[in-house]
Design a protein around this motif. Structure first.
Motif, PDB file in Angstrom:
ATOM      1  N   PHE A 121       0.835  -1.198   0.000  1.00  0.00           N
ATOM      2  CA  PHE A 121       0.000   0.000   0.000  1.00  0.00           C
ATOM      3  C   PHE A 121       0.871   1.250   0.000  1.00  0.00           C
ATOM      4  CE2 PHE A 121      -2.602   3.320   1.973  1.00  0.00           C
ATOM      5  CZ  PHE A 121      -3.723   3.265   1.160  1.00  0.00           C
ATOM      6  N   ASP A 164      -8.305   5.372   0.026  1.00  0.00           N
ATOM      7  CA  ASP A 164      -9.024   5.038   1.264  1.00  0.00           C
ATOM      8  C   ASP A 164      -9.886   3.797   1.069  1.00  0.00           C
ATOM      9  OD1 ASP A 164      -7.929   7.093   2.737  1.00  0.00           O
ATOM     10  OD2 ASP A 164      -9.636   8.445   2.489  1.00  0.00           O
ATOM     11  N   ARG A 219      -7.679   0.854   1.125  1.00  0.00           N
ATOM     12  CA  ARG A 219      -7.237   0.622   2.492  1.00  0.00           C
ATOM     13  C   ARG A 219      -8.205  -0.264   3.284  1.00  0.00           C
ATOM     14  NH1 ARG A 219      -6.367   5.507   3.705  1.00  0.00           N
ATOM     15  NH2 ARG A 219      -4.091   5.657   3.630  1.00  0.00           N
ATOM     16  N   THR A 220      -9.496  -0.189   2.933  1.00  0.00           N
ATOM     17  CA  THR A 220     -10.492  -0.996   3.660  1.00  0.00           C
ATOM     18  C   THR A 220     -10.285  -2.491   3.425  1.00  0.00           C
ATOM     19  OG1 THR A 220     -12.151  -0.944   1.881  1.00  0.00           O
ATOM     20  CG2 THR A 220     -12.189   0.865   3.477  1.00  0.00           C
ATOM     21  N   LEU A 266      -7.146  -3.853   3.262  1.00  0.00           N
ATOM     22  CA  LEU A 266      -5.846  -4.273   3.758  1.00  0.00           C
ATOM     23  C   LEU A 266      -6.018  -5.286   4.873  1.00  0.00           C
ATOM     24  CD1 LEU A 266      -3.813  -0.928   3.858  1.00  0.00           C
ATOM     25  CD2 LEU A 266      -3.933  -2.628   2.030  1.00  0.00           C
TER      26      LEU A 266
END
Length: 210
Positions: free
Chosen positions: A92, A201, A204-205, A207
């Motif tokens: 990421f 973002d 990221r949810t 990850l």
């Protein structure tokens, strides 16, 4: 007026002929980026490239063929840059660095002019099917690079198995190109930053906690 050179004929150009052809394309690419495709005339391209009318038409039958050559040039430039940036993407943080590099590059001109390929796409997509397909193929290749990086993240178990790398890659590309357009209109890179940050973002949810 002669027809535009075929790929085989381009390969057979003398070094001097190839240099002239390249100079014409590069001058046209810069003018079309700054002024737009429709607003750029062949006379302006001749003046900017320092070529004669006969030289221009020796290499390009008309403006349509020149535009296609510009699309190919921009596609090559972008993919060379993006391969370097994305071929080793596997985290990421790598995505964030990719985002930062794009934003910083666009900030140098305060968001003006947009993506060198996307700005052309907006003008040619409904006018020239050959150019449209070349643009679409380049965007698809760009998305594939992002997708491959996301799949490497899945292989490393830093991205959840439930994530769909293809959809995430398309979403990131849409945020990028939409951000370019809004930054271009505003002459401010902030909308591009926001669009990419919101797309990241969402990534990221997915990850995985390690």
């Amino acid at each position: 007026m002669t027809r535009s050179a075929s790929p085989d004929e381009v390969e057979r150009l003398t070094p001097r002929g190839a240099a002239t052809r390249r100079r014409i394309i590069e001058a046209a690419a810069q003018l079309m980026y700054m002024k737009g495709v429709s607003a750029t005339t062949l006379d302006e391209v001749r003046a900017a490239s320092g070529t004669s009318k006969s030289q221009l038409y020796h290499h390009f039958a008309d403006k349509e063929h020149l535009v296609r050559a510009v699309v190919r040039l921009r596609a090559e430039e972008i993919m060379e840059r993006e391969h370097a940036a994305l071929q080793r993407l596997r985290s990421f943080n790598g995505l964030v660095r990719w985002r930062d590099a794009l934003v910083q590059r666009n900030a140098l001109q305060k968001g003006a002019y947009g993506c060198v390929l996307g700005s052309i796409a907006a003008e040619v997509s409904n006018q020239d099917e050959v150019a449209r397909m070349a643009v679409a193929e380049t965007f698809d290749e760009w998305e594939n690079l992002i997708e491959a990086g996301l799949r490497r993240m899945q292989d490393a178990r830093t991205l959840a198995a439930a994530a769909d790398p293809r959809k995430l890659a398309i979403g990131l590309m849409a945020a990028l190109q939409g951000g370019y357009l809004l930054a271009q209109a505003a002459h401010d890179v902030t909308p591009m930053e926001i669009a990419l940050d919101m797309a990241l973002d969402h990534v990221r949810t997915f990850l995985s906690a390690r």
